[in-house]
Design an enzyme around this catalytic site. Structure first.
Site, PDB file in Angstrom:
ATOM      1  N   THR A   1      32.427  45.222  35.129  1.00 18.34           N
ATOM      2  CA  THR A   1      33.711  45.161  34.407  1.00 18.34           C
ATOM      3  C   THR A   1      34.868  45.144  35.397  1.00 18.34           C
ATOM      4  O   THR A   1      35.840  44.409  35.231  1.00 18.34           O
ATOM      5  CB  THR A   1      33.847  46.343  33.430  1.00 18.34           C
ATOM      6  OG1 THR A   1      32.735  46.314  32.553  1.00 18.34           O
ATOM      7  CG2 THR A   1      35.112  46.243  32.604  1.00 18.34           C
TER       8      THR A   1
ATOM      9  N   GLU B   1      35.323  55.387  30.975  1.00 17.53           N
ATOM     10  CA  GLU B   1      35.265  53.972  31.377  1.00 17.53           C
ATOM     11  C   GLU B   1      35.649  53.781  32.842  1.00 17.53           C
ATOM     12  O   GLU B   1      35.340  52.757  33.434  1.00 17.53           O
ATOM     13  CB  GLU B   1      36.158  53.109  30.487  1.00 17.53           C
ATOM     14  CG  GLU B   1      35.706  53.013  29.044  1.00 17.53           C
ATOM     15  CD  GLU B   1      34.480  52.135  28.865  1.00 17.53           C
ATOM     16  OE1 GLU B   1      33.685  52.000  29.817  1.00 17.53           O
ATOM     17  OE2 GLU B   1      34.305  51.600  27.765  1.00 17.53           O
TER      18      GLU B   1
HETATM   19  N1  HSE Z   1      38.705  45.161  27.433  1.00 18.33           N
HETATM   20  C1  HSE Z   1      37.711  45.338  28.451  1.00 18.33           C
HETATM   21  C2  HSE Z   1      37.754  44.138  29.387  1.00 18.33           C
HETATM   22  C3  HSE Z   1      36.368  45.454  27.814  1.00 18.33           C
HETATM   23  O1  HSE Z   1      37.726  43.033  28.876  1.00 18.33           O
HETATM   24  O2  HSE Z   1      37.821  44.309  30.597  1.00 18.33           O
HETATM   25  C4  HSE Z   1      35.245  45.613  28.784  1.00 18.33           C
HETATM   26  O3  HSE Z   1      34.025  45.706  28.055  1.00 18.33           O
END
Ligand code: HSE
Length: 329
Positions: A198, A139
């Protein structure tokens, strides 16, 4: 000897209201397919999709390298050559549907199967914790930081809860699953999303939160889990006073889309992960020939239209998780 393994892993939604970086749900909507092959030198990425081919910047590349390094360090393999990773994207990238996580999870399971390490991780639970840890590393490529909610959902299917703050072991991320039965309506607005979206949407999250908001989220998250998520009415607890108010500004027409979905009968309405997709949860019923999810989807489309944005509506169920689709010996 296993030469190559192909895995298909589902997309996912993360956070689900109060569970920022903790809750995830695998969706039976889109899937990525990843083939890992013992081939060449180092890690190479092969794909005709619009993703980074530099293994250091590619989600699956980061996962494969970390796992191979670990297998060598543990003495689980004497294999000295490289890994080719072929990626076929089915999950739209940048829309909050766990696109990078689907590739990361598929790659992690592929690597495990390629090097037959299933039994080497230790107990069943330990294996799960390790897989979440390694898949989560990927990620970093899209979010700028690791988070485990999406990868855990893509790895194990259905509803997952991860604990990213486990201090007892550096390389393990505890995960547990809940079996939920629910109808899911995804609204994917047709807007341009930045690369590394993100990372951008993590940047708008408040640095400090009010006690009353923290308490609101905690109460909702714990009630949801305590009630087991089995009964659709449990989804009313999926409400968020912290992240949604900050991120909704990045989603055109958000308030209208939410209002329309709730008026059309949705049980809950959340931003899907980092957005801009949104998700309504629904009970299935038919009235006047129209099912509730269809009615809610049409209402969401109207909401986006009020902000002059078109959207795709996808109606689905939770996914059971990934599948090894091919092993070549
Ligand atoms: N928990 C992460 C965020 C998920 O909200 O940044 C990203 O898909």
């Amino acid at each position: 000897m296993v030469k190559s393994v192909t895995v298909r892993a589902p997309c996912s939604t993360a956070n689900l209201g109060p569970g920022f970086d903790v809750f995830g749900l695998a969706l039976d909507a889109f899937y990525d397919e990843v083939t890992v092959t013992k081939k060449g030198k180092g890690i190479t990425i092969v794909s005709s999709d619009d993703i980074p081919l530099d293994p250091k910047k590619n989600t699956a590349g980061i996962v494969a390298k970390a796992m191979l390094d670990n297998f060598r360090k543990e003495g689980w393999t004497k294999y000295k050559n490289g890994i080719e990773i072929k990626i076929k994207k089915g999950v739209p990238a940048g829309y909050g549907l766990g696109s990078s996580a689907a590739s990361a999870a598929a790659c992690a399971l592929g690597m495990e199967s390629l090097f037959k390490t299933e039994k080497k991780w230790g107990a069943r639970e330990s294996r799960a914790y390790d897989l979440v840890y390694y898949a989560g590393l990927g990620e970093k490529a899209s979010a700028g930081t690791v988070h485990y909610d999406n990868v855990a959902a893509s790895l194990f299917g259905n509803f997952v809860i991860v604990n990213p703050n486990f201090l007892n072991h550096k390389y393990k991320v505890p995960v547990t699953t809940l079996d939920v039965e629910i109808d899911i309506v995804i609204g994917i607005p047709k807007i341009k999303v930045p690369k590394q979206k993100t990372k951008a949407s993590r940047g708008v999250i408040p640095k400090t939160v009010k006690f009353s908001d923290a308490s609101f989220n905690l109460a909702n998250a714990t009630m949801f889990v305590a009630k087991g998520g089995g009964n659709p009415s449990t989804f009313t607890y999926l409400r968020d006073a912290i992240v949604e108010p900050a991120r909704k500004k990045m989603i055109p027409g958000f308030d209208q889309v939410k209002e329309n979905a709730m008026k059309a009968g949705a049980i809950a309405f959340v931003i899907s992960g980092a957005g801009p997709s949104v998700i309504a949860f629904s009970n299935y019923y038919k009235k006047g020939g129209v099912t509730a999810p269809k009615k809610i989807g049409a209402a969401m489309k109207k909401g986006f239209k009020s902000a002059k944005v078109d959207c795709d509506i996808v109606i689905c169920k939770p996914s059971n998780g990934p599948k090894i689709v091919k092993i070549v010996k």
